[in-house]
Design a protein around this motif. Sequence first.
Motif, mmCIF file in Angstrom:
data_model
loop_
_atom_site.group_PDB
_atom_site.id
_atom_site.type_symbol
_atom_site.label_atom_id
_atom_site.label_comp_id
_atom_site.label_asym_id
_atom_site.label_seq_id
_atom_site.Cartn_x
_atom_site.Cartn_y
_atom_site.Cartn_z
ATOM 1 N N UNK A 1 0.828 -1.198 0.000
ATOM 2 C CA UNK A 1 0.000 0.000 0.000
ATOM 3 C C UNK A 1 0.867 1.254 0.000
ATOM 4 N N UNK A 2 0.470 2.228 -0.794
ATOM 5 C CA UNK A 2 1.107 3.540 -0.729
ATOM 6 C C UNK A 2 0.690 4.215 0.576
ATOM 7 N N UNK A 3 1.658 4.654 1.347
ATOM 8 C CA UNK A 3 1.355 5.287 2.640
ATOM 9 C C UNK A 3 1.706 6.765 2.656
ATOM 10 N N UNK A 4 2.545 7.210 1.720
ATOM 11 C CA UNK A 4 2.929 8.622 1.682
ATOM 12 C C UNK A 4 3.342 8.992 0.259
ATOM 13 N N UNK A 5 2.889 10.164 -0.184
ATOM 14 C CA UNK A 5 3.264 10.686 -1.493
ATOM 15 C C UNK A 5 3.947 12.026 -1.303
ATOM 16 N N UNK A 6 5.125 12.183 -1.881
ATOM 17 C CA UNK A 6 5.825 13.464 -1.894
ATOM 18 C C UNK A 6 5.865 13.942 -3.335
ATOM 19 N N UNK B 1 5.988 6.219 -1.048
ATOM 20 C CA UNK B 1 6.541 5.299 -0.046
ATOM 21 C C UNK B 1 5.500 4.261 0.353
ATOM 22 N N UNK B 2 5.958 3.037 0.506
ATOM 23 C CA UNK B 2 5.161 1.961 1.087
ATOM 24 C C UNK B 2 5.788 1.610 2.433
ATOM 25 N N UNK B 3 5.267 0.603 3.109
ATOM 26 C CA UNK B 3 5.809 0.232 4.414
ATOM 27 C C UNK B 3 7.270 -0.208 4.327
ATOM 28 N N UNK B 4 7.657 -0.803 3.189
ATOM 29 C CA UNK B 4 8.999 -1.387 3.102
ATOM 30 C C UNK B 4 9.798 -0.913 1.889
ATOM 31 N N UNK B 5 9.198 -0.067 1.048
ATOM 32 C CA UNK B 5 9.903 0.319 -0.166
ATOM 33 C C UNK B 5 9.550 1.708 -0.639
ATOM 34 N N UNK B 6 10.184 2.114 -1.739
ATOM 35 C CA UNK B 6 10.025 3.452 -2.297
ATOM 36 C C UNK B 6 9.988 3.352 -3.816
ATOM 37 N N UNK B 7 9.111 4.156 -4.428
ATOM 38 C CA UNK B 7 9.086 4.295 -5.880
ATOM 39 C C UNK B 7 9.338 5.762 -6.221
ATOM 40 N N UNK B 8 10.282 6.002 -7.130
ATOM 41 C CA UNK B 8 10.507 7.338 -7.669
ATOM 42 C C UNK B 8 10.086 7.325 -9.129
ATOM 43 N N UNK B 9 9.187 8.244 -9.501
ATOM 44 C CA UNK B 9 8.605 8.201 -10.843
ATOM 45 C C UNK B 9 8.455 9.605 -11.414
ATOM 46 N N UNK B 10 8.467 9.677 -12.741
ATOM 47 C CA UNK B 10 8.228 10.945 -13.425
ATOM 48 C C UNK B 10 6.758 11.344 -13.338
ATOM 49 N N UNK B 11 5.884 10.331 -13.366
ATOM 50 C CA UNK B 11 4.443 10.573 -13.326
ATOM 51 C C UNK B 11 3.803 9.654 -12.293
ATOM 52 N N UNK B 12 2.659 10.114 -11.753
ATOM 53 C CA UNK B 12 1.894 9.308 -10.800
ATOM 54 C C UNK B 12 0.441 9.257 -11.248
ATOM 55 N N UNK B 13 -0.140 8.081 -11.160
ATOM 56 C CA UNK B 13 -1.572 7.902 -11.386
ATOM 57 C C UNK B 13 -2.186 7.279 -10.145
ATOM 58 N N UNK B 14 -3.152 7.974 -9.544
ATOM 59 C CA UNK B 14 -3.883 7.441 -8.394
ATOM 60 C C UNK B 14 -5.150 6.780 -8.922
ATOM 61 N N UNK B 15 -5.251 5.460 -8.718
ATOM 62 C CA UNK B 15 -6.350 4.682 -9.300
ATOM 63 C C UNK B 15 -6.921 3.702 -8.286
ATOM 64 N N UNK B 16 -7.050 4.143 -7.038
ATOM 65 C CA UNK B 16 -7.554 3.263 -5.989
ATOM 66 C C UNK B 16 -9.060 3.192 -5.902
ATOM 67 N N UNK B 17 -9.742 4.189 -6.506
ATOM 68 C CA UNK B 17 -11.201 4.217 -6.513
ATOM 69 C C UNK B 17 -11.786 4.035 -5.105
#
Length: 426
Positions: free
Chosen positions: A206-211, A219-235
């Motif tokens: 689960x995504x827990x924090x967005x910067x 950020x998730x509980x155990x990892x990190x994603x760095x991306x040029x673009x973000x799409x929020x699609x949790x509905x």
Amino acid sequence: MQKHVNSYYAATRNEIIDFPVLEELVECDVCVIGAGYTGLSSALFLSEAGYSVTVLEAAKVGYGASGRNGGQLVNSYSRDVDVIEQRYGEKTAQVLGSMIFEGADIIRSRIKQYDIQCDYKPGGIFAALNKKQLKGLAEQKSGWERYGNHNLRMLDAQEIAKEVGSRNYVGGLLDMQGGHVHPLNLALGEAAAILSLGGKIFEQSAAVEITYGEPIVVRTAKGVVRAKYLLIAGNAYLPQDLDARVTRKSMPCGSQIVVTEPLSEKVARSLISNDYCVEDCNYLLDYYRLTADNRLLYGGGVVYGAREPDDIEQLIRPKILKTFPQLKDVKIDYRWTGNFLLTMSRMPQFGRIEKNAYYMQGYSGHGVTCSHLAGKLIAEMIRGDAERFDAFASLPHMPMFGGRTFQAPLTAMGAVYYAMRDRFGI
């Protein structure tokens, strides 16, 4: 660990891939939050276009509405073209109307291209319970034909009686551009296609924090994603506190489904002779179809605020018996609930929250097809063609009235009014 709900779909799913938990730093072009149809369709279109994509899923692929819904490919949006024309004007209606049947075509092309085994069957019936509804279907047919759907046929009382073994209906509309699928297997097949193109999917992540920034950091509980673009699609399953700019605009609602024991071929065909899916025309509608192994899958009702009802079978069995009294002794083998996301306008919400961050949500009960269209539009937009995405993004996105405290009871009160209109055919 969150598993798929105990449903008929989970019990009959194809061989499932257990995707890993994110426990590292991943850098990519696009990070997608949510592995339902919106996220999967987006990730697949983007992967096909050559973007590196990472999908973060809090539970399992297809855990939410995408793996629990009725499986019906219902064309259009939750508001039909006549309402769109009246509310937003002819120009906007022309643009949105040109896309109105595209979602189902995308699903069919995905099934064929990636050989997804999801029990696809063509054809859907809108069943009228009174003359007013039948008149509305004739108007709907005319409107849909103006936007290119010529696979429609009105059914009179005798014709619908040959298709559906119920005495409830005065007529209907057969749409051969509609159809039905095993929704969880469709989602799993799309996930496998994403993997085949080099995309990454992480479950229980689960995504827990967005910067926000360049890059965006998730950020998730155990990892990190760095991306040029973000799409929020949790509905409907997006945590309320992840980004209030997205979640305040809509309300999760629950719908219930039951599935019977297997029926004989003779009984199954006596219910729905040509294996179409069916939904009635009430505001609080019922929907049903046969599964690949000749069970009746029947859904209906709305629980505002997405509360879990105490007894799903008690809610749905009377609906089944009103439609098919001949099934009075049938056993129910599966029962479950799932949430969809309702908007004030009943139109989907697409938009930007930062210059490189987007959201797509709120299909208001028409998510199977529209979510697949959404994936194509976000890929077009990121590639530099924002015209069709912006046609949706320009629609006003009103916050749900009453705030989180009062929105469910206020919406339920409105539903009581429409239920009375359903009952008396007004």
